[in-house]
Scaffold this active site. Structure first.
Site, PDB file in Angstrom:
ATOM      1  CG  ASP A  68       8.280  29.364  73.022  1.00  0.00           C
ATOM      2  OD1 ASP A  68       7.168  29.456  72.464  1.00  0.00           O
ATOM      3  OD2 ASP A  68       9.172  30.245  72.898  1.00  0.00           O
ATOM      4  CB  SER A  69       2.578  28.193  73.972  1.00  0.00           C
ATOM      5  OG  SER A  69       2.543  26.896  73.412  1.00  0.00           O
TER       6      SER A  69
ATOM      7  CE  LYS B 297       6.659  27.510  66.593  1.00  0.00           C
ATOM      8  NZ  LYS B 297       7.110  28.772  67.206  1.00  0.00           N
TER       9      LYS B 297
ATOM     10  CD  GLU C 256       1.553  33.627  67.622  1.00  0.00           C
ATOM     11  OE1 GLU C 256       2.559  32.911  67.525  1.00  0.00           O
ATOM     12  OE2 GLU C 256       0.971  33.869  68.695  1.00  0.00           O
TER      13      GLU C 256
HETATM   14  O1  KIV Z   1       4.678  28.160  71.219  1.00  0.00           O
HETATM   15  C1  KIV Z   1       3.680  27.915  70.521  1.00  0.00           C
HETATM   16  O2  KIV Z   1       2.770  27.171  70.912  1.00  0.00           O
HETATM   17  C2  KIV Z   1       3.632  28.535  69.214  1.00  0.00           C
HETATM   18  C3  KIV Z   1       2.343  28.434  68.453  1.00  0.00           C
HETATM   19  C4  KIV Z   1       1.277  29.218  69.065  1.00  0.00           C
HETATM   20  C5  KIV Z   1       2.535  28.741  67.009  1.00  0.00           C
HETATM   21  O3  KIV Z   1       4.576  29.095  68.778  1.00  0.00           O
END
Ligand code: KIV
Length: 277
Positions: free
Chosen positions: A45-46, A114, A183
């Site tokens: 979700d980044s 995730k 993280e």
């Molecule tokens: O959203 C994401 O890209 C993440 C990673 C940085 C672990 O959760």
């Protein structure tokens, strides 16, 4: 071509073989990451920040995630695909969580999902795993809790916080997660969690002792040179290469150098005339 499975990933921990995870948000990047041999591709979700230009990930919706997961699935063949559960898709109830995870698998074609959180997300993890969907946990600096953390801050620096994170890690493993993202936590704490868990840990800003590492694809490529946090290592300066290429293109369009005759289509010459040339 066979995709990497949860069994392959578990075996990697047993064999002391590091797991490589990289994010991707579209088919083009997924293809490149796949070609480079990443074990796992995370549709994180980044994307709210690196694709949508937001200040945090809170505005990302389940529909956004489904769309990007499906794009990534079309571009990759080999890596194990993980779809991120966005803010408010799993916090309200375990039933909501299962429905959201189901959409990521059915419509986004990822192999696992995730979700961020420790002990509080145990019911959601159990419900999703119970339905046969593999889950990756995510503890430490959890960006969806940015306001509760008072910013994107390293977590678990104190003894008490570290102990809380160890208990969270054990709870998420006990709930059935097959992998755990760590993280933004101290290296020593990540090493201890990695040692105490049977499932593999994948770190970002958590030091070298995790079972694997994950970075955001844009950061690996250096697509925004203004962004250079301590935990990122840049392996290219694509921002510079891209801007130079666009500048060259713009200059050639303005001067008339592009398109040349080589880049142009031509009418068929009538047979009689063709002989004259
Ligand atoms: O959203 C994401 O890209 C993440 C990673 C940085 C672990 O959760």
């Amino acid at each position: 071509m066979k995709r990497t499975t949860v069994l392959d990933l578990r075996k990697k921990k047993a064999d002391n073989d590091k797991i490589v995870m990289i994010t991707a948000y579209d088919a083009t990047m997924a293809r490149l990451v796949d070609m480079a041999g990443a074990d796992m591709v995370l549709v994180g979700d980044s994307l709210g920040m690196v694709v949508q230009g937001r200040d945090d990930t809170l505005g990302v919706t389940l529909d956004h995630m489904v769309y990007h997961c499906a794009c990534v699935a079309r571009g990759s063949e080999r890596a194990h695909l993980v779809g991120d559960m966005p803010f408010m898709s799993f916090q309200v109830s375990a039933e909501d969580a299962l429905r959201a995870a189901g959409r990521l698998v059915q419509e986004g074609h990822v192999q696992s999902v995730k979700l961020e959180g420790g002990s509080t997300v145990v019911p959601a993890v159990e419900r999703i795993v119970g339905a046969g969907i593999p889950v990756v946990g995510h503890i430490g600096l959890t960006p969806q809790s940015v306001h509760a953390m008072g910013g994107f801050k390293v977590q678990g620096r104190s003894e008490d916080d570290g102990e809380r994170l160890i208990q969270d890690a054990l709870a998420v493993q006990e709930a059935g997660a097959f992998c755990l993202v760590l993280e933004g936590i101290p290296r020593e704490l990540a090493a201890e969690i990695t040692h105490r868990l049977d499932i593999p840990t994948v770190g970002i800003g958590a030091g070298p002792d995790c079972d694997g590492q994950v970075l955001v694809c844009n950061d690996v490529l250096g697509m925004d040179l203004r962004f250079s946090p301590k935990f990122v290592k840049r392996y290219a300066s694509v921002e510079q290469v891209a801007v130079e290429a666009f500048e060259q293109y713009a200059s050639e369009v303005r001067s008339g150098e592009f398109p040349s005759t080589d880049h142009s289509f031509h009418r068929k010459r009538p047979a009689k005339l063709a002989r004259l040339y």
